[in-house]
Design a protein around this motif. Sequence first.
Motif, PDB file in Angstrom:
ATOM      1  N   GLY A  17       0.811  -1.128   0.005  1.00  0.00           N
ATOM      2  CA  GLY A  17      -0.222  -0.097  -0.130  1.00  0.00           C
ATOM      3  C   GLY A  17       0.888   1.272   0.103  1.00  0.00           C
ATOM      4  O   GLY A  17       0.331   2.342  -0.043  1.00  0.00           O
ATOM      5  N   ARG A  18       2.114   1.240  -0.036  1.00  0.00           N
ATOM      6  CA  ARG A  18       2.990   2.300  -0.038  1.00  0.00           C
ATOM      7  C   ARG A  18       4.162   2.432  -1.246  1.00  0.00           C
ATOM      8  O   ARG A  18       5.290   2.239  -0.785  1.00  0.00           O
ATOM      9  CB  ARG A  18       3.736   2.614   1.259  1.00  0.00           C
ATOM     10  N   PRO A  19       3.730   2.241  -2.513  1.00  0.00           N
ATOM     11  CA  PRO A  19       4.643   2.208  -3.538  1.00  0.00           C
ATOM     12  C   PRO A  19       5.485   3.822  -3.577  1.00  0.00           C
ATOM     13  O   PRO A  19       5.036   4.581  -3.156  1.00  0.00           O
ATOM     14  CB  PRO A  19       3.492   2.306  -4.837  1.00  0.00           C
ATOM     15  N   HIS A  20       6.744   3.346  -3.655  1.00  0.00           N
ATOM     16  CA  HIS A  20       7.750   4.481  -3.572  1.00  0.00           C
ATOM     17  C   HIS A  20       7.744   5.206  -4.685  1.00  0.00           C
ATOM     18  O   HIS A  20       8.340   6.589  -4.664  1.00  0.00           O
ATOM     19  CB  HIS A  20       8.990   4.125  -3.301  1.00  0.00           C
ATOM     20  N   ILE A  21       7.215   4.914  -5.941  1.00  0.00           N
ATOM     21  CA  ILE A  21       7.122   5.755  -7.007  1.00  0.00           C
ATOM     22  C   ILE A  21       5.703   5.771  -7.411  1.00  0.00           C
ATOM     23  O   ILE A  21       4.975   4.714  -7.540  1.00  0.00           O
ATOM     24  CB  ILE A  21       8.123   5.170  -8.167  1.00  0.00           C
ATOM     25  N   ALA A  56       4.148  -0.449 -11.700  1.00  0.00           N
ATOM     26  CA  ALA A  56       4.095  -1.709 -10.945  1.00  0.00           C
ATOM     27  C   ALA A  56       5.499  -1.435 -10.120  1.00  0.00           C
ATOM     28  O   ALA A  56       6.542  -1.926 -10.976  1.00  0.00           O
ATOM     29  CB  ALA A  56       3.650  -2.940 -11.222  1.00  0.00           C
ATOM     30  N   ALA A  57       5.714  -0.869  -9.066  1.00  0.00           N
ATOM     31  CA  ALA A  57       6.869  -0.609  -8.650  1.00  0.00           C
ATOM     32  C   ALA A  57       7.679  -1.705  -7.972  1.00  0.00           C
ATOM     33  O   ALA A  57       8.739  -1.752  -7.609  1.00  0.00           O
ATOM     34  CB  ALA A  57       7.118   0.844  -7.426  1.00  0.00           C
ATOM     35  N   ASP A  58       6.904  -2.965  -7.654  1.00  0.00           N
ATOM     36  CA  ASP A  58       7.507  -3.938  -7.277  1.00  0.00           C
ATOM     37  C   ASP A  58       8.618  -4.508  -8.260  1.00  0.00           C
ATOM     38  O   ASP A  58       8.256  -4.731  -9.293  1.00  0.00           O
ATOM     39  CB  ASP A  58       6.502  -5.404  -7.296  1.00  0.00           C
ATOM     40  N   GLY A  59       9.977  -4.868  -7.863  1.00  0.00           N
ATOM     41  CA  GLY A  59      10.907  -5.170  -8.558  1.00  0.00           C
ATOM     42  C   GLY A  59      11.723  -4.103  -9.205  1.00  0.00           C
ATOM     43  O   GLY A  59      12.726  -3.939  -9.693  1.00  0.00           O
ATOM     44  N   CYS A  60      11.217  -2.909  -8.726  1.00  0.00           N
ATOM     45  CA  CYS A  60      12.271  -1.559  -9.041  1.00  0.00           C
ATOM     46  C   CYS A  60      13.679  -1.837  -8.272  1.00  0.00           C
ATOM     47  O   CYS A  60      13.954  -2.140  -7.362  1.00  0.00           O
ATOM     48  CB  CYS A  60      11.634  -0.319  -8.446  1.00  0.00           C
ATOM     49  N   MET A  61      14.590  -1.313  -9.141  1.00  0.00           N
ATOM     50  CA  MET A  61      16.101  -1.584  -8.807  1.00  0.00           C
ATOM     51  C   MET A  61      16.579  -0.355  -7.969  1.00  0.00           C
ATOM     52  O   MET A  61      17.795  -0.096  -8.069  1.00  0.00           O
ATOM     53  CB  MET A  61      17.040  -2.052  -9.762  1.00  0.00           C
ATOM     54  N   GLU A  62      15.670   0.806  -8.176  1.00  0.00           N
ATOM     55  CA  GLU A  62      16.071   2.252  -7.476  1.00  0.00           C
ATOM     56  C   GLU A  62      17.291   2.593  -8.293  1.00  0.00           C
ATOM     57  O   GLU A  62      18.128   3.309  -7.898  1.00  0.00           O
ATOM     58  CB  GLU A  62      16.493   1.943  -6.270  1.00  0.00           C
ATOM     59  N   CYS A  63      17.245   2.579  -9.764  1.00  0.00           N
ATOM     60  CA  CYS A  63      18.357   2.890 -10.626  1.00  0.00           C
ATOM     61  C   CYS A  63      18.447   4.487 -10.913  1.00  0.00           C
ATOM     62  O   CYS A  63      19.323   5.018 -10.917  1.00  0.00           O
ATOM     63  CB  CYS A  63      18.399   2.258 -11.948  1.00  0.00           C
ATOM     64  N   GLY A  64      17.160   4.991 -10.467  1.00  0.00           N
ATOM     65  CA  GLY A  64      17.062   6.128 -10.577  1.00  0.00           C
ATOM     66  C   GLY A  64      16.606   6.826 -11.961  1.00  0.00           C
ATOM     67  O   GLY A  64      16.648   7.929 -12.281  1.00  0.00           O
ATOM     68  N   THR A  65      16.704   6.048 -13.085  1.00  0.00           N
ATOM     69  CA  THR A  65      16.414   6.518 -14.489  1.00  0.00           C
ATOM     70  C   THR A  65      15.019   7.230 -14.658  1.00  0.00           C
ATOM     71  O   THR A  65      15.324   8.549 -15.009  1.00  0.00           O
ATOM     72  CB  THR A  65      16.240   5.087 -15.346  1.00  0.00           C
ATOM     73  N   CYS A  66      13.955   6.741 -14.202  1.00  0.00           N
ATOM     74  CA  CYS A  66      12.946   7.412 -14.143  1.00  0.00           C
ATOM     75  C   CYS A  66      12.845   8.672 -13.388  1.00  0.00           C
ATOM     76  O   CYS A  66      12.130   9.699 -13.855  1.00  0.00           O
ATOM     77  CB  CYS A  66      11.574   6.351 -13.929  1.00  0.00           C
ATOM     78  N   VAL A  76       6.495  12.030 -12.409  1.00  0.00           N
ATOM     79  CA  VAL A  76       6.868  10.984 -11.622  1.00  0.00           C
ATOM     80  C   VAL A  76       6.890  11.296 -10.040  1.00  0.00           C
ATOM     81  O   VAL A  76       7.913  12.208 -10.188  1.00  0.00           O
ATOM     82  CB  VAL A  76       7.812   9.947 -12.236  1.00  0.00           C
ATOM     83  N   VAL A  77       6.570  10.865  -9.202  1.00  0.00           N
ATOM     84  CA  VAL A  77       6.947  11.073  -7.778  1.00  0.00           C
ATOM     85  C   VAL A  77       7.768   9.817  -7.275  1.00  0.00           C
ATOM     86  O   VAL A  77       7.424   8.839  -7.537  1.00  0.00           O
ATOM     87  CB  VAL A  77       5.668  11.464  -6.903  1.00  0.00           C
ATOM     88  N   TRP A  78       8.943  10.459  -6.838  1.00  0.00           N
ATOM     89  CA  TRP A  78       9.833   9.450  -6.566  1.00  0.00           C
ATOM     90  C   TRP A  78      10.406   9.416  -5.271  1.00  0.00           C
ATOM     91  O   TRP A  78      10.818  10.487  -4.878  1.00  0.00           O
ATOM     92  CB  TRP A  78      11.085   9.504  -7.620  1.00  0.00           C
ATOM     93  N   ASN A  79      10.422   8.497  -4.385  1.00  0.00           N
ATOM     94  CA  ASN A  79      10.968   8.510  -3.030  1.00  0.00           C
ATOM     95  C   ASN A  79      11.727   7.077  -2.837  1.00  0.00           C
ATOM     96  O   ASN A  79      11.377   6.215  -3.429  1.00  0.00           O
ATOM     97  CB  ASN A  79       9.879   8.658  -2.076  1.00  0.00           C
ATOM     98  N   TYR A  80      12.502   6.958  -2.119  1.00  0.00           N
ATOM     99  CA  TYR A  80      13.249   5.779  -1.745  1.00  0.00           C
ATOM    100  C   TYR A  80      12.139   4.969  -0.880  1.00  0.00           C
ATOM    101  O   TYR A  80      11.341   5.571  -0.087  1.00  0.00           O
ATOM    102  CB  TYR A  80      14.694   6.005  -0.992  1.00  0.00           C
ATOM    103  N   PRO A  81      12.280   3.748  -1.070  1.00  0.00           N
ATOM    104  CA  PRO A  81      11.338   2.943   0.016  1.00  0.00           C
ATOM    105  C   PRO A  81      11.741   3.193   1.187  1.00  0.00           C
ATOM    106  O   PRO A  81      12.861   3.653   1.799  1.00  0.00           O
ATOM    107  CB  PRO A  81      11.787   1.455  -0.390  1.00  0.00           C
ATOM    108  N   ARG A  82      10.903   2.922   2.311  1.00  0.00           N
ATOM    109  CA  ARG A  82      11.114   2.942   3.740  1.00  0.00           C
ATOM    110  C   ARG A  82      12.138   2.046   3.908  1.00  0.00           C
ATOM    111  O   ARG A  82      12.277   0.950   3.377  1.00  0.00           O
ATOM    112  CB  ARG A  82       9.576   2.516   4.458  1.00  0.00           C
ATOM    113  N   GLY A  83      12.836   2.223   5.232  1.00  0.00           N
ATOM    114  CA  GLY A  83      14.031   1.382   5.596  1.00  0.00           C
ATOM    115  C   GLY A  83      13.512  -0.068   5.793  1.00  0.00           C
ATOM    116  O   GLY A  83      12.531  -0.272   6.222  1.00  0.00           O
ATOM    117  N   GLY A  84      14.310  -0.974   5.204  1.00  0.00           N
ATOM    118  CA  GLY A  84      13.840  -2.386   5.170  1.00  0.00           C
ATOM    119  C   GLY A  84      13.177  -2.800   4.049  1.00  0.00           C
ATOM    120  O   GLY A  84      13.118  -4.039   3.883  1.00  0.00           O
ATOM    121  N   PHE A  85      12.513  -1.907   3.384  1.00  0.00           N
ATOM    122  CA  PHE A  85      11.705  -2.455   2.001  1.00  0.00           C
ATOM    123  C   PHE A  85      12.670  -2.094   0.793  1.00  0.00           C
ATOM    124  O   PHE A  85      13.621  -1.304   0.669  1.00  0.00           O
ATOM    125  CB  PHE A  85      10.441  -1.529   2.015  1.00  0.00           C
TER     126      PHE A  85
END
Length: 92
Positions: A17-21, A56-66, A76-85
Motif C-alpha cells: 500500500g505504499r509504492p515508492h514511485i 508497478a514498482a515491485d521489482g524496482c532496482m532504484e536505479c533512478g532512471t525514471c 513521476v513522484v519518486w521516493n526511496y522505499p522505507r527502511g527495510g523495504f
Amino acid sequence: LRVEDKLFQNRYLVDPGRPHIKVRPHERPSANLRALTRICPAKCYELNDKGQVEIAADGCMECGTCRVLCEASGEVVWNYPRGGFGVLFKFG
Ligand code: SF4
C-alpha cells in the motif's frame, strides 16, 4: 548469464500500500513518460489499454532512471522505499 537471469537473483520486499514511485494521472503520456516503458531495466512501466503509463514498482532496482527523466516535470513522484523495504541485491 543473461541480464534477465541476473535480475531474477535480486529480491524485493514490498511495502504494501505504499509504492515508492507514483505516476501522476494523465490523459496522454509525454514522450519521456512513454519512454519509461522501454528503458526501465526492471520493466516496471507499462501502457494500459487507454494508452496511459502505469507503474508497478515491485521489482524496482532504484536505479533512478525514471527519476532523472520525469521527476522534474512532476510526471513521476519518486521516493526511496522505507527502511527495510525495496530491492535487496544479492551481489552488492
Ligand atoms: Fe525502473 Fe529504475 Fe525507475 Fe525503478 S528507478 S522504476 S528500476 S527506471
